[in-house]
Design a protein around this motif. Structure first.
Motif, mmCIF file in Angstrom:
data_model
loop_
_atom_site.group_PDB
_atom_site.id
_atom_site.type_symbol
_atom_site.label_atom_id
_atom_site.label_comp_id
_atom_site.label_asym_id
_atom_site.label_seq_id
_atom_site.Cartn_x
_atom_site.Cartn_y
_atom_site.Cartn_z
ATOM 1 N N ASN A 137 0.975 -1.224 -0.073
ATOM 2 C CA ASN A 137 0.012 0.005 -0.080
ATOM 3 C C ASN A 137 0.854 1.001 0.106
ATOM 4 O O ASN A 137 1.526 1.417 1.042
ATOM 5 N N CYS A 176 -1.408 -5.161 8.899
ATOM 6 C CA CYS A 176 -1.873 -4.025 8.112
ATOM 7 C C CYS A 176 -3.449 -3.806 8.691
ATOM 8 O O CYS A 176 -3.779 -5.010 9.218
ATOM 9 N N SER A 185 -1.106 -9.923 7.207
ATOM 10 C CA SER A 185 0.171 -9.299 8.004
ATOM 11 C C SER A 185 1.258 -10.180 7.355
ATOM 12 O O SER A 185 1.076 -10.779 6.280
ATOM 13 N N TYR A 191 -0.752 -0.534 13.266
ATOM 14 C CA TYR A 191 -1.104 -0.837 12.045
ATOM 15 C C TYR A 191 -0.061 -0.341 10.985
ATOM 16 O O TYR A 191 0.538 1.053 11.250
ATOM 17 N N GLY A 192 0.134 -1.015 9.959
ATOM 18 C CA GLY A 192 1.013 -0.431 8.974
ATOM 19 C C GLY A 192 0.980 0.953 8.357
ATOM 20 O O GLY A 192 2.078 1.514 8.205
#
Lengths: 214, 314
Positions: B72, B129, B134, B226-227
């Motif tokens: 992303n 994420c 993951s 979170y990512g």
């Protein structure tokens, strides 16, 4: 281009080469077969389950859009694809069923608690599930026997639910993604245009006897 | 203060810009010819190793292929494959990171110095994420705390704000007619979070310099969050006294909080966070695995949040 063709074809409608309906099914299932094959062959990228799930859902929406495009194509451009509408509608249903199965089995591993929680708590899943439920009676009655039994008018009335299903599918797509990426917006715009046409049509068009008779 | 190149590098030894970029083009072409499909376009990987770290997990690493092809990075498009396909256009050299705000020694670091000066470590971290997948990623980097100490933050500094490069010519996603986020991407941490020894500035991945799609030349890694907190391609770090705005929080505040701690007990409004799919694990038939509180780093970070209602401050 289509407009020009329709001028040539005037009254009778633009004559497309007729292909057997079975060909629509065969071509229509190519994406599903390819996706499953590629998935098993580990060719769907890093997250194959998600890819498969999304691709199947997208194809369901595409076929739904195709069924909705039949009427405007005929009325505006004299392109008559009416004989393929049932096949396209059923393909939309089959893809929706595959999409749902992927979610239930591969994504959630048939974890009933998680699935029920999803349906209850998450609007896009609620909408997606409702959309599928709406498609069921349409699919079940997509045969001549059902039309005969129900009567044409009642059948047509029931099948107007496809408009609701299209809105549901487009919303489901819009709500599942983060932010506002272009793809779901484009699909939502297409659905809005096809449904908007049906709203606007009675207002702008004088009823024509020929069309009424048809 | 500009942190300069070491004096022993003569100007004549530095590759002229034109030659450098020609070489990049040549390499991109050669990479295409050699059909090295796993080598993303424009990537000029150089070996970069780091000392082993006690913070590393011994879980099975996600393959390099998956880590570098499933990303992303909306500056290059919203598709997961877009960054690997399009991030090659980002010019990561020369690159400087400006550090300013409430610090005693504001500085502008050349990326070469950041890569060279501190002792690099390999940190194998879980990455979760917000979307429910993951990975396990071997980063190479140095603790953000190292950099913070160098610039001597003032007592008034409570938060750190990060900013990504804004280069429409090199980042096709910025020109999209449907802007998915407000650009440039910004992120932030509380100062104590930033000082936590787990918080990493990564400059490498899998023993090489960071590929563009993973945030080259330097990115943040906060493994218990979170990512999306891991802002990529950092150009500016500012020390501030108020909670800075963060991109996803601005976009949808009800869905993405400032803290964004991995928390299986607090759902994202549109999906559960109780479980995750580990990328590359079992292919099409991968089973979900339970998500761990603070992504499994509770022992190191839970104390940062004592007394906070993590349902409200998600």
């Amino acid at each position: 281009m289509a407009g020009r063709a329709s001028v040539q074809g005037e009254k009778k409608g633009f004559a497309l080469p007729q292909v057997p309906k079975i060909a629509v099914y065969i071509v229509g299932f190519i994406p599903a077969v390819w996706l499953f094959y590629a998935g098993i062959d580990d060719r769907l990228g890093a997250d194959p389950m998600r890819y498969l799930e999304q691709a199947l859902g997208l194809w369901a929406l595409r076929f739904l859009i195709a069924t909705l495009a039949i009427t405007p194509l005929r009325q505006l451009f004299n392109i008559n694809l009416l004989r393929y509408r049932r096949a396209l509608g059923l393909l939309a249903f089959y893809y929706a069923a595959l999409h749902l199965t992927t979610y239930l089995v591969l994504d959630q591993g048939l974890d009933l608690a998680a699935i029920v929680a999803d349906i209850v708590k998450r609007p896009y899943i609620t909408i997606g599930m409702a959309t599928f439920v709406i498609l069921i009676p349409l699919a079940v009655t997509s045969n001549n026997a059902a039309i005969r039994r129900m009567g044409g008018q009642a059948w047509a009335k029931l099948h107007r639910l496809v408009y609701v299903a299209a809105i549901g599918a487009a919303l489901h797509f819009l709500l599942v993604v983060k932010s506002w990426p272009p793809e779901p917006l484009v699909y939502a715009a297409i659905v809005a245009t096809l449904l908007g046409y049906r709203l606007v049509r009675p207002m702008v068009r004088k009823p024509s006897p020929r069309r009424r008779a048809a | 203060m500009l942190i300069r190149r070491p004096d022993d590098v003569l100007p004549s030894e530095i590759t002229p810009r034109e030659v450098y970029f020609n070489r990049r083009q040549w390499m991109a072409g050669a990479a295409g010819l050699a059909l090295t499909a796993s080598l993303p376009k424009g990537l000029e990987a150089a070996p970069l190793s780091g000392a082993k770290s006690p913070f590393s997990t011994d879980e099975k690493k996600t393959s390099r292929e998956d880590v570098t092809s499933y990303n992303n990075y909306y500056e290059f498009g919203t598709g997961k494959e877009d960054p690997a396909a399009k991030a090659g256009s980002l010019k990561t050299a020369p690159w400087t990171v400006k550090v300013d705000g409430m610090v005693g020694k504001p500085a502008e670091f050349a990326i070469e110095d950041l890569i060279k000066s501190p002792a690099l470590e390999e940190r194998i971290y879980r990455m979760r994420c917000v979307e429910g997948w993951s990975m396990v990623i071997p980063w190479v980097g140095f603790p953000l705390a190292d950099l913070i100490k160098r610039v001597e933050p003032l007592g008034s500094a409570k938060y750190i704000a990060f900013e990504t490069a804004f280069r429409p010519d090199e980042m096709p996603g910025l020109d999209s007619i449907f802007p998915v986020l407000e650009w440039p991407y910004v992120e932030g941490l509380r100062l104590d979070e930033a000082m936590n020894p787990l918080t990493l500035l990564a400059v490498g991945l899998y023993g090489e310099t960071l590929p563009n799609q993973n945030g080259a030349p330097i990115r943040l890694v906060v493994p218990w969050k979170y990512g999306f907190k891991g802002i990529k391609s950092i150009t500016r770090i500012s020390f501030v006294d108020k909670q800075p705005p963060t991109s996803w929080n601005k976009q949808a505040p009800s869905e993405y909080g400032f803290y964004a701690n991995v928390n299986p007990n607090v759902d994202h409004p549109r999906w559960s966070q109780a479980t995750e799919r580990r990328i590359g694990e079992g292919g099409l038939f991968a089973k979900r695995r339970p998500t761990l509180m603070f992504n499994g780093y509770a022992e190191q970070v839970a104390s940062l949040y004592t007394g906070m209602d993590l349902r409200k401050l998600y």
